[in-house]
Structure formats: C-alpha cells, structure tokens
Scaffold this motif. Structure first.
Motif, mmCIF file in Angstrom:
data_model
loop_
_atom_site.group_PDB
_atom_site.id
_atom_site.type_symbol
_atom_site.label_atom_id
_atom_site.label_comp_id
_atom_site.label_asym_id
_atom_site.label_seq_id
_atom_site.Cartn_x
_atom_site.Cartn_y
_atom_site.Cartn_z
ATOM 1 N N ASP A 307 0.183 -60.203 -73.523
ATOM 2 C CA ASP A 307 0.535 -58.801 -73.294
ATOM 3 C C ASP A 307 2.037 -58.608 -73.388
ATOM 4 N N SER A 308 2.387 -57.476 -73.918
ATOM 5 C CA SER A 308 3.811 -57.140 -73.986
ATOM 6 C C SER A 308 4.354 -56.886 -72.579
ATOM 7 N N ILE A 309 5.684 -56.851 -72.507
ATOM 8 C CA ILE A 309 6.307 -56.632 -71.201
ATOM 9 C C ILE A 309 5.879 -55.287 -70.632
ATOM 10 N N GLU A 310 5.789 -54.303 -71.511
ATOM 11 C CA GLU A 310 5.370 -52.970 -71.043
ATOM 12 C C GLU A 310 3.976 -53.010 -70.444
ATOM 13 N N VAL A 311 3.059 -53.706 -71.151
ATOM 14 C CA VAL A 311 1.679 -53.791 -70.653
ATOM 15 C C VAL A 311 1.637 -54.599 -69.367
ATOM 16 N N GLN A 312 2.418 -55.678 -69.304
ATOM 17 C CA GLN A 312 2.461 -56.475 -68.078
ATOM 18 C C GLN A 312 2.968 -55.645 -66.903
ATOM 19 N N GLN A 313 4.008 -54.850 -67.153
ATOM 20 C CA GLN A 313 4.527 -53.987 -66.095
ATOM 21 C C GLN A 313 3.469 -52.958 -65.675
ATOM 22 N N MET A 314 2.815 -52.408 -66.685
ATOM 23 C CA MET A 314 1.774 -51.432 -66.380
ATOM 24 C C MET A 314 0.664 -52.077 -65.548
ATOM 25 N N LYS A 315 0.237 -53.294 -65.918
ATOM 26 C CA LYS A 315 -0.828 -53.962 -65.174
ATOM 27 C C LYS A 315 -0.371 -54.303 -63.761
ATOM 28 N N ALA A 316 0.906 -54.749 -63.660
ATOM 29 C CA ALA A 316 1.425 -55.059 -62.320
ATOM 30 C C ALA A 316 1.487 -53.794 -61.473
ATOM 31 N N GLN A 317 1.985 -52.736 -62.077
ATOM 32 C CA GLN A 317 2.042 -51.476 -61.345
ATOM 33 C C GLN A 317 0.628 -50.989 -60.980
ATOM 34 N N ALA A 318 -0.277 -51.145 -61.952
ATOM 35 C CA ALA A 318 -1.654 -50.726 -61.685
ATOM 36 C C ALA A 318 -2.279 -51.569 -60.583
ATOM 37 N N LYS A 319 -1.961 -52.879 -60.600
ATOM 38 C CA LYS A 319 -2.475 -53.756 -59.558
ATOM 39 C C LYS A 319 -1.930 -53.350 -58.197
ATOM 40 N N GLU A 320 -0.595 -53.087 -58.173
ATOM 41 C CA GLU A 320 0.001 -52.636 -56.919
ATOM 42 C C GLU A 320 -0.578 -51.290 -56.498
ATOM 43 N N GLU A 321 -0.756 -50.428 -57.493
ATOM 44 C CA GLU A 321 -1.315 -49.114 -57.180
ATOM 45 C C GLU A 321 -2.737 -49.235 -56.631
ATOM 46 N N LYS A 322 -3.512 -50.137 -57.239
ATOM 47 C CA LYS A 322 -4.876 -50.343 -56.757
ATOM 48 C C LYS A 322 -4.869 -50.937 -55.355
ATOM 49 N N ALA A 323 -3.941 -51.913 -55.149
ATOM 50 C CA ALA A 323 -3.851 -52.499 -53.811
ATOM 51 C C ALA A 323 -3.436 -51.446 -52.786
ATOM 52 N N ARG A 324 -2.440 -50.621 -53.217
ATOM 53 C CA ARG A 324 -1.987 -49.570 -52.305
ATOM 54 C C ARG A 324 -3.118 -48.574 -52.018
ATOM 55 N N LYS A 325 -3.825 -48.192 -53.085
ATOM 56 C CA LYS A 325 -4.922 -47.253 -52.886
ATOM 57 C C LYS A 325 -6.050 -47.871 -52.065
#
Length: 594
Positions: A307-325
């Motif tokens: 995955d590109s850096i952008e996709v990795q950041q998106m997945k990390a953010q999504a993971k954090e967002e999912k954890a937060r949610k």
C-alpha cells in the motif's frame, strides 16, 4: 459601435448537478475545468478519499459513459442540458470489501449502490439471501430492534426485497416483514457501519456482484455472447445466463488486451494458449470496455503491491477511527445501559412512590375508618352495656321464670301422674264394667234359657194334659165311672190354670228384672259417660295450661311427650262398648248391635 461589441459574450461558467446515492448537489464550474477538477470537487464535498473506486457517469443516447479526468468537461459528449446531470457511482468494485474499503463513507456509498442494484434485479439474489440482506439493511437504518417501538407494520414503507422474490412466493407483506424482523432481532448491538459491511460481505459472494455486462459476438460464427468485466478478470457468458460464465480470463493470465475498431483481442500470458477475439458493434461501447479493463487491471495489480503511504495513513486513521468509534459505542452502550438502569430505577422508584402514596392514602382512609369505627364501637359499647344491664335483669327474670317453670313442670308432672292414675282407674272401671256386663249377659242368657225351658215344659205339660184329658175322659164315661162332681172338675181345671198362671207370672217377673237391670246398666253407663266427660274436660284444661306453659318456657319436649301419649282403644267383649284413652282424650263409644 463595432461589430465585436454586438457579439454575445461567452459564459465563463456552467451548471452541473451531481446525484449521489443519498443526495443531490449542484455546482457552478468554470468552462476550462477538466473532468478531474469536477470529480475532485465532488469528492471533497462528499468527504471521500478512496477516489479510485468511483467516477462520474452520464447518459449518451442509448448507453452510458464515464467522465474522463484528463479532458475538459465540455469537450466530452456530455448532455447539453443545463444543469448537466452526472451520477456519482462506484466504477470499480473491490475483491474483498472488508480489506479494501477503508472509509465509512466509502462503505456507505457501496452499500447504497449494491442495495439498489439488488432491488432493481441488476444483481441476482436468492430469496433466503434477500431476506438476510434486508435484515442488515433494517439494522443499518433503524438500529437495534425494540418491540415496544418497532410495532408490526413499521417496514411497510421500506423497499427491502426484489419484486421477483415477492412474486415468487404467495406471501403477504406482513409475512415477509415477520421473516425479516426475526433476523433483524438477532442483529442487536451491531452499529450502522458494521451492518452495512456485513451486507456487502454477503453481497460480494453473489455471482453478478461488480460485473459490467456488454453484448458481443464471436468471429466466424457470429454467435451472440455476453462479456463480463469485474475485479477478477474477463468472463464470457451465454446470452441467457449471467450467473455461470462459459469461459473466464483472470487478470493474472492476460498478457495484453487490444482492439481495432470493432475487434477485441485477448492475448493470454501463456503463449501456448489461443488468442481470444470478439467483436462489438459500437465504438463507444468498445472504448468503455477498454476503459473498464484498464481500470480493473490497474486495481488488480495495485492490490498485490504494498500500500502507498496515503493508503497506509488512511488505513491507520480508519483503524484509529474504528477503535475510537468502538470505544465511543462501548461508552454509549454503557451510558445507555446505565441510563436504562437509571430509568428502570426511576420507574421503580416512581412505582414505589405511587405505591407508597396509595398505601398512605389507604392508611389515611383506614385511619378515618378506624376512627369512625372507634366512635361506632364506643356507641355500640354503651349500647352493649345497657343491653348487658337489661340482659342481666332479663336473666334474673328468666331465672325466676325458670324456677317457676320448674315448679310448674313438677306440677305438670304431678298432674300428668294424676291424669295417668285417673286413666288407669278409668281403664279399671271399664274392665269392671266389661266384667259386670259379661256377668249380666251370662245371667240374662241363663234366664233366657230357663225361660225357654219353662216355656218348653209348659208347652209339654199342656200337651200332656190335653192328651190325658182326651184319653181319660172317655174311659171314665165308658166304664160308667160316676162322673166327678163339677167341683172336682172345676178344681182340676183351676189347678191346671193356676200352674199356667204361675208360669206366666214368673216370665213377667223375669222380664221386669231384666228390664230393671238394663235400666240400671244404662244409668251406670250414663254415669260413666258423665265421669268420662268430666275427666276429658279436666284433661283439656290441663292440656291448655300445659301449652301455655310450654309457649312461655319453650318446653317443647313435654308437648311432644304429651301429644305422643296415645293408647289403643279397649274393646269390651260381647258388647257394643269401647274405651279410647290418650293424653288429651278419653272417650267411651257405643254402637248398635247387629
């Protein structure tokens, strides 16, 4: 005025309407904008970062086309309407939605689009899978099932099942709703994004998911076929079957795809395999097929790279967002649970408060009733005290009455004993009368017998005298016996008549004695009748006094005993007299002789 001044000024902007799956947006675009500029504006407005799956689609004659990002918008074959209408849709589909769809908005747009394709029957779905998908759609829309809120009929306005499924079975809307609700109730605790993801995970296993179909013909035979393009590769179908392909070309096995005017050529990676060629009649469709092939192949190769850096950041953010949610959902769930418990406790306290209020009201009413009862009891106590005094006085009177009744009872017993004694004396007198009557009857019989014998003797004597007279008188005359002197004959006749007169006087005397005895017997019987009447009147007076005493003292047993004291009638033999005795009755009855 110059000719240039008369020319109409060209507009610098144009209107665009973009329709997403859940909204409509209008933009004012510059004339020089390319397709990428409009697409980026829409993505920013929607908040979408996974842009590679989507595109702007517009209608051209009898087909559709995708807006090209590198060309100006107005230079493409877009409609000349104002505003120009575009549909913001998923152009390419992921192989695994749970791994590739990162953003929640991406999942939501895919969910809405796939749901619409299933309901429009662009994607075939079995009835069982349709009901299950509908239950997840209801969970995503309404949240957890609550029987108190979700009453029967709450899904009547929602389109949840394809028409083909509804027509396939003879079931009412209520029956379908009941089936969907049964699955829906089991999804409790699933959030909206999770329900949509579960929906997509089931839908991606359907045969027609993510496949774009195009009508083609094969060379030489000119046979009608269908070409399917999806994330896995190219597939060749029969016209009547879009579920099972006749031949498939995975992207990993394709070396090159090219077309020249209407001819397409698929060159496999294995050079030993034959090249597959097919024809498409429309040039615009050919360009669309090539565009979809290139895009799906690029995504296929991209998935197999890091995955590109952008996709990795998106997945990390999504993971954090999912954890937060998830944390927020847990906190909300705890708060909801605490709120529900607090509400239940509040309801319990309110119920207890109402119960205590009711109990207090009842206690007050009971207190008032008790006070009224106490007053009433005080009055009753006073009345009872007065009644007790009266009863005591009555008890003394009753005791005196009891003593008097005991004395009276003793007197009654004595009188009864005397009455029984008198009855026994009467019976004895009756027996004596019977015996005397029998004796008199016997004497009368003897006298009658003597009278009969005397009459018989007189009759025989007269007969014998006549016989003697008839026999002796002629003999005397014959033998010349000197006749008796008249005095002698006269004496004999007188002696005979004297004897006869003697017999008649005895009979009269006997008859007179019998008549005298009969008169004496009648007088005695009359005297006995008078005595019996006096005894009866005494018994009746005693009975009347006894009944009065029983009514006063309630001594019913004496009355029963007195009334039950009855004896059988005593018949006097050889007579027409009987004596009937009882406690209240004494009677001497006679009847005529037969």
């Amino acid at each position: 005025m110059s000719i240039l001044g008369l020319k109409k000024k060209q507009p610098k902007t144009f209107k665009v309407k973009v329709i997403t799956m859940d909204a409509e947006m209008e933009f004012s675009c510059e004339v020089k904008w390319k397709g990428k500029d409009l697409f980026d504006l829409v993505c920013r407005t929607v908040g979408l970062r996974e842009t590679w799956f989507f595109g702007l689609r517009y209608t051209v004659k009898d087909t559709y086309a995708w807006l090209k990002p590198e060309k100006r918008v107005l230079d493409q074959e877009v409609p000349k309407d104002s505003p120009i209408t575009f549909h913001f849709l998923a152009k390419f589909f992921p192989e695994k939605v749970e791994d590739e769809l990162v953003q929640e908005i991406t999942q939501h747009l895919f969910f809405l689009q796939v749901k619409k394709q299933i309901l429009d029957e662009e994607i075939f779905c079995s009835p069982e899978a349709s009901v299950l998908l509908a239950s997840y759609a209801v969970q995503a829309k309404y949240g957890d099932y609550d029987p108190n809120f979700h009453k029967p009929g709450f899904l009547s306005q929602d389109e949840l099942l394809p028409k083909r499924v509804l027509m396939q079975y003879q079931m009412t809307a209520d029956m379908w709703e009941e089936k969907i609700t049964a699955w829906y109730a089991e999804h409790r605790g699933i959030a909206r994004d999770e329900a949509e993801m579960e929906y997509l995970k089931i839908a991606q296993d359907l045969e027609m998911y993510g496949v774009s179909y195009f009508a083609i013909t094969q060379n030489k035979r000119d046979t009608d076929l269908l070409l399917g393009v999806d994330a896995q590769g190219l597939h060749i179908y029969s016209p009547n079957s879009k579920l099972n392909p006749n031949k498939s070309f995975p992207w990993s096995d394709i070396r090159n795809i090219s077309y020249s005017e209407k001819e397409f050529t698929i060159k496999p990676l294995d050079k030993k395999k034959d090249v597959f060629k097919f024809y498409s009649s429309q040039l615009r469709v050919n360009k669309l097929i090539l565009q979809l092939c290139i895009g799906n192949h690029d995504l296929f190769m991209r998935r197999r790279k890091v995955d590109s850096i952008e996709v990795q950041q998106m997945k990390a953010q999504a993971k954090e967002e999912k954890a937060r949610k998830k944390m927020e959902r847990q906190i909300l769930a705890r708060e909801k649970q605490m709120r529900e418990e607090a509400e239940r406790a509040k309801e319990e306290m309110e119920r207890r408060l109402f119960q205590l209020q009711d109990e207090a009201r009842l206690a007050n009413e009971a207190l008032l009733r008790s006070e009224e009862t106490a007053d009433l009891l005080a009055e009753k106590a006073q009345i009872a005290e007065e009644e007790a005094k009266l009863l005591a006085h009555k008890a003394a009177d009753a005791e005196q009455e009891r003593q008097r009744l005991e004395v009276t009872a003793m007197k009654t017993k004595e009188e009864k004993r005397l009455m029984e004694q008198k009855m026994r004396e009467a019976e004895q007198l009756a027996v004596k009368l019977v015996e005397q009557s029998e004796r008199r009857l016997k004497e009368a019989d003897h006298l009658k017998q003597d009278l009969t014998e005397a009459k018989d003797a007189e009759r025989r004597a007269k007969q014998k005298l006549l016989e003697i007279t008839k026999t002796t008188y002629p003999l005397i005359a014959a033998y010349s016996t000197p006749p008796a002197p008249p005095e002698a004959a006269e004496f004999a006749y007188e002696s005979t008549s004297a004897r006869l007169d003697f017999k008649d006087s005895d009979m009269k005397r006997l008859s007179m004695e019998i008549e005298r005895e009969r008169l004496e017997y009648m007088e005695k019987s009359k005297h006995l009748q008078d005595q019996l009447k006096e005894l009866k009147s005494e018994i009746e007076s005693l009975k009347l006094e006894e009944q009065q005493q029983q009514q006063q003292a309630g001594l019913y047993s004496l009355q029963s005993e007195a009334r039950g004291y009855v004896q059988e009638p005593v018949y006097i033999p050889h007579s027409n007299v009987c004596v009937i005795t009882s406690a209240d009755h004494l009677e001497l009855r006679t009847w005529p002789e037969n």
